[in-house]
Design a protein around this motif. Sequence first.
Motif, PDB file in Angstrom:
ATOM      1  N   THR A   1       0.838  -1.198   0.000  1.00  0.00           N
ATOM      2  CA  THR A   1       0.000   0.000   0.000  1.00  0.00           C
ATOM      3  C   THR A   1       0.872   1.246   0.000  1.00  0.00           C
ATOM      4  OG1 THR A   1      -0.143  -0.052   2.406  1.00  0.00           O
ATOM      5  CG2 THR A   1      -1.932  -1.099   1.214  1.00  0.00           C
ATOM      6  N   LEU A   2       0.448   2.224  -0.792  1.00  0.00           N
ATOM      7  CA  LEU A   2       1.106   3.519  -0.818  1.00  0.00           C
ATOM      8  C   LEU A   2       0.415   4.475   0.144  1.00  0.00           C
ATOM      9  CD1 LEU A   2       1.751   3.996  -4.635  1.00  0.00           C
ATOM     10  CD2 LEU A   2       3.363   3.270  -2.881  1.00  0.00           C
ATOM     11  N   ASP A   3      -0.918   4.401   0.175  1.00  0.00           N
ATOM     12  CA  ASP A   3      -1.728   5.166   1.105  1.00  0.00           C
ATOM     13  C   ASP A   3      -3.056   4.438   1.267  1.00  0.00           C
ATOM     14  OD1 ASP A   3      -3.533   6.020  -1.032  1.00  0.00           O
ATOM     15  OD2 ASP A   3      -2.057   7.542  -1.552  1.00  0.00           O
ATOM     16  N   LYS A   4      -4.040   5.063   1.919  1.00  0.00           N
ATOM     17  CA  LYS A   4      -5.299   4.374   2.211  1.00  0.00           C
ATOM     18  C   LYS A   4      -6.065   3.961   0.961  1.00  0.00           C
ATOM     19  CE  LYS A   4      -6.017   6.409   6.717  1.00  0.00           C
ATOM     20  NZ  LYS A   4      -6.901   7.189   7.575  1.00  0.00           N
ATOM     21  N   ARG A   5      -5.811   4.623  -0.146  1.00  0.00           N
ATOM     22  CA  ARG A   5      -6.560   4.339  -1.370  1.00  0.00           C
ATOM     23  C   ARG A   5      -5.731   3.721  -2.482  1.00  0.00           C
ATOM     24  NH1 ARG A   5     -10.696   8.474  -3.512  1.00  0.00           N
ATOM     25  NH2 ARG A   5     -10.397   6.860  -5.017  1.00  0.00           N
ATOM     26  N   THR A   6      -4.418   3.688  -2.323  1.00  0.00           N
ATOM     27  CA  THR A   6      -3.563   3.284  -3.435  1.00  0.00           C
ATOM     28  C   THR A   6      -2.709   2.076  -3.076  1.00  0.00           C
ATOM     29  OG1 THR A   6      -3.419   5.621  -4.051  1.00  0.00           O
ATOM     30  CG2 THR A   6      -1.857   4.108  -5.096  1.00  0.00           C
ATOM     31  N   ASN A   7      -2.819   1.043  -3.894  1.00  0.00           N
ATOM     32  CA  ASN A   7      -1.988  -0.147  -3.735  1.00  0.00           C
ATOM     33  C   ASN A   7      -0.738  -0.025  -4.590  1.00  0.00           C
ATOM     34  OD1 ASN A   7      -3.819  -1.509  -2.046  1.00  0.00           O
ATOM     35  ND2 ASN A   7      -4.994  -2.191  -3.805  1.00  0.00           N
ATOM     36  N   SER A   8       0.284  -0.751  -4.209  1.00  0.00           N
ATOM     37  CA  SER A   8       1.477  -0.859  -5.039  1.00  0.00           C
ATOM     38  C   SER A   8       1.681  -2.337  -5.352  1.00  0.00           C
ATOM     39  CB  SER A   8       2.703  -0.297  -4.313  1.00  0.00           C
ATOM     40  OG  SER A   8       2.998  -1.062  -3.171  1.00  0.00           O
ATOM     41  N   TYR A   9       2.275  -2.609  -6.495  1.00  0.00           N
ATOM     42  CA  TYR A   9       2.532  -3.987  -6.915  1.00  0.00           C
ATOM     43  C   TYR A   9       3.977  -4.091  -7.368  1.00  0.00           C
ATOM     44  CZ  TYR A   9      -2.513  -4.441  -6.833  1.00  0.00           C
ATOM     45  OH  TYR A   9      -3.824  -4.451  -6.425  1.00  0.00           O
ATOM     46  N   THR A  10       4.656  -5.115  -6.882  1.00  0.00           N
ATOM     47  CA  THR A  10       6.060  -5.336  -7.211  1.00  0.00           C
ATOM     48  C   THR A  10       6.239  -6.789  -7.629  1.00  0.00           C
ATOM     49  OG1 THR A  10       6.638  -3.768  -5.473  1.00  0.00           O
ATOM     50  CG2 THR A  10       8.418  -5.161  -6.310  1.00  0.00           C
ATOM     51  N   ILE A  11       6.966  -6.999  -8.706  1.00  0.00           N
ATOM     52  CA  ILE A  11       7.218  -8.368  -9.143  1.00  0.00           C
ATOM     53  C   ILE A  11       8.139  -9.054  -8.131  1.00  0.00           C
ATOM     54  CG2 ILE A  11       9.178  -7.772 -10.604  1.00  0.00           C
ATOM     55  CD1 ILE A  11       7.960  -9.917 -12.587  1.00  0.00           C
ATOM     56  N   THR A  12       7.854 -10.296  -7.840  1.00  0.00           N
ATOM     57  CA  THR A  12       8.661 -11.075  -6.905  1.00  0.00           C
ATOM     58  C   THR A  12       9.820 -11.742  -7.652  1.00  0.00           C
ATOM     59  OG1 THR A  12       7.344 -13.068  -7.235  1.00  0.00           O
ATOM     60  CG2 THR A  12       6.639 -11.569  -5.449  1.00  0.00           C
ATOM     61  N   ASP A  13      10.738 -12.326  -6.892  1.00  0.00           N
ATOM     62  CA  ASP A  13      11.822 -13.095  -7.516  1.00  0.00           C
ATOM     63  C   ASP A  13      11.245 -14.219  -8.360  1.00  0.00           C
ATOM     64  OD1 ASP A  13      13.745 -11.475  -6.355  1.00  0.00           O
ATOM     65  OD2 ASP A  13      14.145 -12.858  -4.705  1.00  0.00           O
ATOM     66  N   ARG A  14      10.223 -14.887  -7.832  1.00  0.00           N
ATOM     67  CA  ARG A  14       9.585 -15.968  -8.592  1.00  0.00           C
ATOM     68  C   ARG A  14       8.969 -15.424  -9.872  1.00  0.00           C
ATOM     69  NH1 ARG A  14       4.178 -19.433  -7.291  1.00  0.00           N
ATOM     70  NH2 ARG A  14       4.264 -20.607  -9.229  1.00  0.00           N
ATOM     71  N   GLY A  15       8.317 -14.257  -9.789  1.00  0.00           N
ATOM     72  CA  GLY A  15       7.736 -13.645 -10.977  1.00  0.00           C
ATOM     73  C   GLY A  15       8.785 -13.341 -12.023  1.00  0.00           C
ATOM     74  N   SER A  16       9.921 -12.835 -11.581  1.00  0.00           N
ATOM     75  CA  SER A  16      11.026 -12.555 -12.515  1.00  0.00           C
ATOM     76  C   SER A  16      11.531 -13.832 -13.172  1.00  0.00           C
ATOM     77  CB  SER A  16      12.174 -11.862 -11.784  1.00  0.00           C
ATOM     78  OG  SER A  16      11.796 -10.575 -11.372  1.00  0.00           O
ATOM     79  N   ARG A  17      11.659 -14.900 -12.379  1.00  0.00           N
ATOM     80  CA  ARG A  17      12.113 -16.180 -12.949  1.00  0.00           C
ATOM     81  C   ARG A  17      11.098 -16.706 -13.971  1.00  0.00           C
ATOM     82  NH1 ARG A  17      13.276 -17.145  -7.490  1.00  0.00           N
ATOM     83  NH2 ARG A  17      11.504 -18.567  -7.330  1.00  0.00           N
ATOM     84  N   GLU A  18       9.820 -16.575 -13.662  1.00  0.00           N
ATOM     85  CA  GLU A  18       8.780 -17.045 -14.589  1.00  0.00           C
ATOM     86  C   GLU A  18       8.817 -16.248 -15.899  1.00  0.00           C
ATOM     87  OE1 GLU A  18       6.633 -19.607 -14.321  1.00  0.00           O
ATOM     88  OE2 GLU A  18       7.331 -20.202 -12.346  1.00  0.00           O
TER      89      GLU A  18
END
Length: 69
Positions: A37-54
Amino acid sequence: MAIKDELQNYYEAEINHGRLYPNLDTLVEKGLVEKGTLDKRTNSYTITDRGSRELEARREWESQYVENG
């Protein structure tokens, strides 16, 4: 929203929130993306190590069928 904007630019079409968030949630559930979460209304998304491998595995698979140049 950066993800939505990027997808709209790529596909040259409007991206529906009703499709975007369930798909992001699926990626989170599969461990490919991490949700924060960035704030009460905004989510953040980050690729994981597994996501990078995929992604890398997918690129390698595609390279078998697509000629360079």
